[in-house]
Design an enzyme around this catalytic site. Structure first.
Site, PDB file in Angstrom:
ATOM      1  N   ASP A  17      10.435  26.680  -4.149  1.00 40.94           N
ATOM      2  CA  ASP A  17      11.050  25.988  -5.277  1.00 40.94           C
ATOM      3  C   ASP A  17      10.248  24.746  -5.670  1.00 40.94           C
ATOM      4  O   ASP A  17      10.288  24.313  -6.818  1.00 40.94           O
ATOM      5  CB  ASP A  17      12.506  25.612  -4.973  1.00 40.94           C
ATOM      6  N   GLY A 139      19.167  22.749   8.872  1.00 38.10           N
ATOM      7  CA  GLY A 139      18.621  23.545   7.780  1.00 38.10           C
ATOM      8  C   GLY A 139      19.665  24.034   6.808  1.00 38.10           C
ATOM      9  O   GLY A 139      19.454  25.020   6.099  1.00 38.10           O
ATOM     10  N   ASP A 186      18.357  23.106  -3.187  1.00 41.70           N
ATOM     11  CA  ASP A 186      19.524  22.650  -2.436  1.00 41.70           C
ATOM     12  C   ASP A 186      20.588  22.072  -3.360  1.00 41.70           C
ATOM     13  O   ASP A 186      21.778  22.377  -3.227  1.00 41.70           O
ATOM     14  CB  ASP A 186      19.109  21.601  -1.406  1.00 41.70           C
ATOM     15  N   LYS A 230      14.252  16.101   8.852  1.00 45.36           N
ATOM     16  CA  LYS A 230      12.992  16.011   8.128  1.00 45.36           C
ATOM     17  C   LYS A 230      12.753  14.636   7.521  1.00 45.36           C
ATOM     18  O   LYS A 230      11.615  14.179   7.469  1.00 45.36           O
ATOM     19  CB  LYS A 230      12.944  17.088   7.042  1.00 45.36           C
TER      20      LYS A 230
END
Length: 241
Positions: A17, A139, A186, A230
């Site tokens: 994406d 995740g 997301d 992350k």
């Protein structure tokens, strides 16, 4: 006001994406919930002067030192924090790290209001309570759900309407204030998802089409219980050859 934004799993299209390619995610039941309101005592004292303002992102705008106070129902893991309601003001160094996502949503929602010509009420301090049952670092986009639900809660409190496309777009862009920049999957699925359906998400501009799963199909989402945060570790562990 109460806002909800679900987490997600991705079925097809990992890490594409960012380059504008379509993806096929699906929302999950676990979500982030935000309860938000004006601080009661301040609201009562301001009943005779319900003012509004158009904020400036150049630093000239202040909201009479009003603040946003954020708490979490999981207070041990996520201590409370607060920041000044001024999009040009930096987040205090003493603020817990998770508050950065709420602050990013505030800045993004303010940018959206400025761009669209909306005026933001300046009634009082804002109080926010957060609860999420999305496992962090698993995740499942717990951080994006926090940004989306925070932004949606703020717009609702301010009486500002936004389309699903607008909300998905600016919540994707405002995550840069946290130090991450995804491609928009997301946020799009968190905003546009429909119960029991996957979502084919395309970009430039962001748009979506519902995809029905095969009859009797079951998705199993397994949690390894090893978090991968992350935003905290990207500089050292991600995207290095």
């Amino acid at each position: 006001a109460v806002a909800r934004a679900p987490g997600r799993v991705n079925l097809v299209g990992e890490h594409i994406d960012y380059e504008g390619f379509g993806v096929l995610p699906m929302a999950i039941n676990q979500a982030c919930y935000i309860a938000i309101g004006w601080r009661t005592q301040q609201q009562q004292s301001n009943t005779t002067s319900n003012t509004s303002l158009t904020p400036s992102l150049g630093g000239s705008h202040t909201q009479e030192s009003h603040r946003m106070m954020i708490s979490n129902m999981q207070q041990t893991a996520y201590p409370p924090g607060e920041f000044v309601l001024d999009p040009a003001a930096a987040l205090p160094a003493s603020c817990p790290r998770w508050i950065k996502y709420v602050h990013a949503a505030y800045k993004g929602a303010t940018e959206f209001c400025v761009a669209e010509g909306h005026r933001i009420p300046n009634d009082s301090d804002i109080q926010m309570m957060v609860h999420s049952d999305i496992p962090p670092g698993a995740g499942l986009s717990s951080s994006s759900a926090l940004v989306v639900s925070s932004a949606l809660a703020l717009l609702t409190l301010w009486g500002v309407s936004a389309s699903q496309q607008q909300l998905a777009d600016f919540t994707c862009r405002c995550e840069r204030y946290v130090g991450t920049q995804g491609g928009g999957m997301d946020q799009a699925v968190s905003v546009m998802a429909q119960p029991g359906l996957a979502l084919h998400v395309e970009f430039n501009p962001v748009r979506s089409s519902p995809v029905r799963l095969p009859p009797g199909g079951v998705l199993v989402v397994a949690n390894s219980l090893t978090p991968s945060l992350k935003a905290e570790t990207a500089a050292n562990r991600w995207f290095q050859l």
